[in-house]
Structures are given as structure tokens and as C-alpha cells.
Design a protein around this motif. Structure first.
Motif, PDB file in Angstrom:
ATOM      1  N   SER A   1      14.676  -4.545   3.281  1.00 54.28           N
ATOM      2  CA  SER A   1      13.878  -5.236   4.306  1.00 54.28           C
ATOM      3  C   SER A   1      13.242  -4.244   5.267  1.00 54.28           C
ATOM      4  N   LYS A   2      13.839  -3.073   5.412  1.00 53.93           N
ATOM      5  CA  LYS A   2      13.246  -2.054   6.289  1.00 53.93           C
ATOM      6  C   LYS A   2      11.907  -1.566   5.722  1.00 53.93           C
ATOM      7  N   ASP A   3      11.752  -1.650   4.395  1.00 47.28           N
ATOM      8  CA  ASP A   3      10.497  -1.210   3.779  1.00 47.28           C
ATOM      9  C   ASP A   3       9.315  -2.048   4.270  1.00 47.28           C
TER      10      ASP A   3
ATOM     11  N   HIS B   1       7.815  12.524   5.020  1.00 44.14           N
ATOM     12  CA  HIS B   1       9.024  11.703   4.857  1.00 44.14           C
ATOM     13  C   HIS B   1       9.671  11.847   3.482  1.00 44.14           C
ATOM     14  N   ARG B   2       9.053  12.605   2.615  1.00 41.99           N
ATOM     15  CA  ARG B   2       9.528  12.657   1.231  1.00 41.99           C
ATOM     16  C   ARG B   2      10.986  13.120   1.129  1.00 41.99           C
TER      17      ARG B   2
ATOM     18  N   GLY C   1       3.021   1.367   9.000  1.00 34.87           N
ATOM     19  CA  GLY C   1       2.310   2.456   8.317  1.00 34.87           C
ATOM     20  C   GLY C   1       3.026   3.788   8.362  1.00 34.87           C
ATOM     21  N   THR C   2       4.310   3.780   8.176  1.00 35.45           N
ATOM     22  CA  THR C   2       5.093   5.025   8.250  1.00 35.45           C
ATOM     23  C   THR C   2       4.674   6.040   7.185  1.00 35.45           C
ATOM     24  N   ILE C   3       4.341   5.554   5.986  1.00 39.68           N
ATOM     25  CA  ILE C   3       3.963   6.484   4.908  1.00 39.68           C
ATOM     26  C   ILE C   3       2.636   6.043   4.281  1.00 39.68           C
ATOM     27  N   ASP C   4       1.697   5.625   5.100  1.00 36.67           N
ATOM     28  CA  ASP C   4       0.454   5.092   4.533  1.00 36.67           C
ATOM     29  C   ASP C   4      -0.609   6.154   4.230  1.00 36.67           C
ATOM     30  N   THR C   5      -0.304   7.427   4.488  1.00 37.62           N
ATOM     31  CA  THR C   5      -1.223   8.495   4.062  1.00 37.62           C
ATOM     32  C   THR C   5      -0.410   9.543   3.302  1.00 37.62           C
TER      33      THR C   5
ATOM     34  N   HIS D   1       0.826  -1.203   0.000  1.00 40.85           N
ATOM     35  CA  HIS D   1       0.000   0.000   0.000  1.00 40.85           C
ATOM     36  C   HIS D   1       0.868   1.264   0.000  1.00 40.85           C
ATOM     37  N   SER D   2       2.003   1.191   0.704  1.00 39.49           N
ATOM     38  CA  SER D   2       2.881   2.364   0.824  1.00 39.49           C
ATOM     39  C   SER D   2       3.388   2.855  -0.526  1.00 39.49           C
ATOM     40  N   MET D   3       3.382   1.988  -1.506  1.00 40.09           N
ATOM     41  CA  MET D   3       3.944   2.345  -2.803  1.00 40.09           C
ATOM     42  C   MET D   3       2.927   3.054  -3.715  1.00 40.09           C
TER      43      MET D   3
END
Lengths: 85, 212
Positions: free
Chosen positions: B110-112, B130-131, B119-123, B65-67
Motif C-alpha cells: 500500500s505504500k507503493d 532510490h534504487r 512521485g517518489t521515483i517518477d523520473t 507510471h513508477s513501474m
């Protein structure tokens, strides 16, 4: 941290780990095994830098030599433990 | 009087396996062991390589989802859609071709998985927060490696400046003369640029130059 772990893993699955282990299995002498592994580490770093020592990262070189030396020693241990010659 | 071996304690399960592993084979020939070892090695290495390649596809990358956001940005660029139909997919730009560096990239990726789970970048808001940090990591890697992944397809040596736009040809010639690398100018080639990107990139470049 991941950068270092990745470099170590890359070396284990590359020439220093595999060829270093194989060369280590060819001798019963610990010093020779370690030197052979270390030489593979240097050679691999040189090859991957495009045959240009100026582009060699010191940390990459140190890790490659370290992995090569350890693989060589492990290979030697396998030889001593698993062969009578 | 003969020793009574039956009084000796029987080794444990793991010890017996260990001893058996290092004992000479009494039933298998050297040829059998070599051929079986070779076949086992081929299967193990082939399986490992196949699994690694499965993670090296666009479908695998965008299954998280993060992608979503960076995928949407990428589909608006020339690397996704162009007149020739030749594409650069996620791994083409983010995963080195050389085996050792590829393994390193996979370990680092693997950190991804961890950040996908928490959910670090899920919104969109979190992504924007974080960009700059994410872009800095990629720029640093690109700068350090002389844009290695770009150069899998692009090469100054084979660029025909006469059929490039005047500005592009002049800039490429300048880059060639000054020893610049692709990422020095093309920071936002496949994804959106964060605010303050230029200052951050200069910091990255100066830091790497100073470290030499």
C-alpha cells in the motif's frame, strides 16, 4: 511499521483470526476462549514455518498468539451476547 | 398503577440497529439463517479473493507510471523472454503464494500507492537515487525467507547439474553444500544493480546472520 501491520492483517484473515473467532464462539468461558485462540496462533505459525520451530520468527509468533487470543475473546463475547445457551 | 412505557425515551438509530442485530429472529428459521450466512460468506470471501487476485497481475503492477523503469529492465531478462516461453511475472517474484504472507505483502505494498501519488521515483534520476534502498528491501526479504518466491519454481533437488554450464553447476553445488540461498548470488536477476550493491548485500546478510 508496515511489516507489523501486514503481519497483523495476515493473521486476522488467516487461521488465528477466523478459526480463533469460531472456537471462541464455542465457549462462554473467557479463559478457554483465549487459550483456544492462542493455541491456533501457535499452530498456524508452526504450520507456516514448514513444521520447523527453528524457523519461527518470535515476532510472528507473538503477533499470531495475540491475534488468536483477541479473536477467541471476541468470539466468546459474541456467544455471550448472541446466544442463550 | 401500571408503568407508562410511552414516557420512556426511544433509543437512537444506531442503538436500535445494535439491539435488532443481537435479538433472536422471530421470522427466520435456523436453517434459513445458516444457508443465507453460508451463501453470504461464500460471496464475501469469493469477492474479496477475486479482488485480491486482480491486484496480483502484471497488468495491474505496470499500470503505475513508477513501474515503467523496472518493467523495462525486467523485459531484458530471461524471466521475461526465453526459449521455453515460461515467464515469471511481477507477482511471481514479489508476492508470496502462502495466504498469510500474501496478505502481508499486499498491506506492505500500500505504500507503493502513496509513493506513486507523490512521485517518489517518477523520473530516472529519482529512481536511481532510490534504487539501492529499494533493492535492499527486496534482498532483505528474500534472504530472510530463504528466497521463498524463487523456490516456487526453482529447486536444488530437481536441478540436473550435468546439463548446466560448468560454472553454474559448480556454483550451485557449492551453494547447496554451504546452505546458501538464491539471492546470495542472483541479486540482479530481474532488475539493474545499484552502485555498491555487493557491499550493501554483505551488510544485509551479516546483519541477518547476527540477528539469529
Amino acid at each position: 511499521m508496515l511489516d507489523i501491520l501486514g503481519t497483523i492483517a495476515g493473521n486476522i484473515l488467516s487461521l488465528p483470526g477466523i478459526l480463533g473467532l469460531a472456537l471462541g464462539m464455542m465457549t462462554r468461558n473467557l479463559l478457554v476462549a483465549a487459550i483456544l485462540g492462542g493455541v491456533v496462533g501457535v499452530a498456524e505459525t508452526y504450520i507456516f514455518s514448514g513444521f520447523d520451530f527453528a524457523r519461527v520468527e518470535p515476532l510472528d509468533l507473538a503477533i499470531a498468539i495475540g491475534v488468536g487470543v483477541i479473536a477467541g475473546c471476541v468470539g466468546r463475547a459474541i456467544r455471550v451476547r448472541g446466544a442463550t445457551v | 398503577m401500571a408503568n407508562n412505557d410511552s414516557n420512556e425515551k426511544r433509543p437512537g438509530f444506531i442503538r436500535r440497529i445494535w439491539n435488532g442485530f443481537w435479538s433472536p429472529s422471530g421470522v427466520l428459521s435456523l436453517g434459513f439463517l445458516l444457508i443465507a450466512g453460508f451463501l453470504g460468506g461464500v460471496m464475501a470471501w469469493g469477492g474479496f479473493h477475486w479482488a485480491l487476485e486482480e491486484t496480483n497481475t502484471e497488468e495491474f503492477c505496470i499500470s503505475c507510471h513508477s513501474m515503467t523503469k523496472n518493467w523495462d529492465e525486467y523485459t531484458d531478462t530471461i524471466h521475461y523472454n526465453n526459449h521455453s516461453g515460461v515467464r515469471a511475472t511481477c507477482p511471481d517474484c514479489h508476492v508470496p503464494h502462502e495466504w498469510q504472507y500474501k496478505v502481508k505483502a499486499k498491506i506492505m505494498a500500500s505504500k507503493d500507492l502513496y509513493h506513486e501519488i507523490i512521485g517518489t521515483i517518477d523520473t530516472d534520476e529519482k529512481y536511481e537515487d532510490h534504487r539501492l534502498k529499494m533493492a535492499t528491501a527486496v534482498w532483505t526479504k528474500m534472504k530472510k525467507t530463504d528466497s521463498r518466491e524463487c523456490r516456487n519454481c526453482h529447486s536444488f533437488e530437481y536441478m540436473d547439474f550435468t546439463i548446466q554450464e560448468t560454472r553454474a553447476a559448480a556454483d550451485h553445488q557449492k551453494a547447496l553444500d554451504e546452505g546458501k540461498t538464491c539471492i546470495d548470488c542472483h541479486q540482479g536477476i530481474a532488475h539493474g544493480l545499484p552502485t555498491g550493491y555487493l557491499e550493501r548485500y554483505e551488510t544485509v546478510a551479516e546483519g541477518l546472520e547476527a540477528a539469529k
